[in-house]
Design an enzyme around this catalytic site. Sequence first.
Site, mmCIF file in Angstrom:
data_model
loop_
_atom_site.group_PDB
_atom_site.id
_atom_site.type_symbol
_atom_site.label_atom_id
_atom_site.label_comp_id
_atom_site.label_asym_id
_atom_site.label_seq_id
_atom_site.Cartn_x
_atom_site.Cartn_y
_atom_site.Cartn_z
ATOM 1 N N HIS A 8 46.048 39.904 32.397
ATOM 2 C CA HIS A 8 46.868 40.925 33.058
ATOM 3 C C HIS A 8 48.364 40.564 33.028
ATOM 4 C CE1 HIS A 8 47.751 38.393 36.554
ATOM 5 N NE2 HIS A 8 46.488 38.006 36.493
ATOM 6 N N GLU A 85 38.467 37.657 39.008
ATOM 7 C CA GLU A 85 38.990 36.302 38.892
ATOM 8 C C GLU A 85 38.206 35.314 39.757
ATOM 9 O OE1 GLU A 85 40.130 34.126 37.216
ATOM 10 O OE2 GLU A 85 42.310 33.936 37.368
#
Length: 200
Positions: A8, A85
């Site tokens: 990201h 994550e």
Amino acid sequence: MELYIVRHGQTDWNANGLLQGRSDTHLNQNGIDAAKNLGAQLRGVRFDKIFCSPLQRAFQTACLIREELESQSEIPIVKDGRLIEISFGEGEGKRYSEWMSENSPYKFFFSAPEKYPTPPGGESFESVCERTKNFIQSEIESDFQKFSRIMIVAHGALNKGIMCYIQNHGIKDYWLGDLQKNCGASIFDYNGKNWTQITR
């Protein structure tokens, strides 16, 4: 079949050296610009599907990349919880420099991941590797003949968990090739049996 694994874009937490993990932060302007730039670089590259983490910073990145791809607004972006994550538990929101200081039990996170203890409320590297392996086997390898090119947009530690599986190495070498930069893309090819890295 080609697989693009993308981290990201930058967030304010990235810029300030804070542990994010499962904290649902958003892209800052640098992150937005980098995601758009990556999408522009990929114009002319056709994707069948984009998978992403359910966290906003990854979903935003995926959407911004797709917006820049020529005539590909119909590409589905599929959120999958297995791509979230790693959790730092009680460490989330703390500074990397403090949490991984010389006297910290978590100092091995990057330097010797096989020695890294799971923090209270957090997640182990073994757990990340198990769920990413499950994702790749069930969503990518099992249907690889249906696809020409897939993108995954997720996170620094999560993406390395994927690579542990497709590069066939253990947790001791978890950070092989180093941490991806924000909006960095690693490309792999799968022939139905073996994975080959095309570019970091």
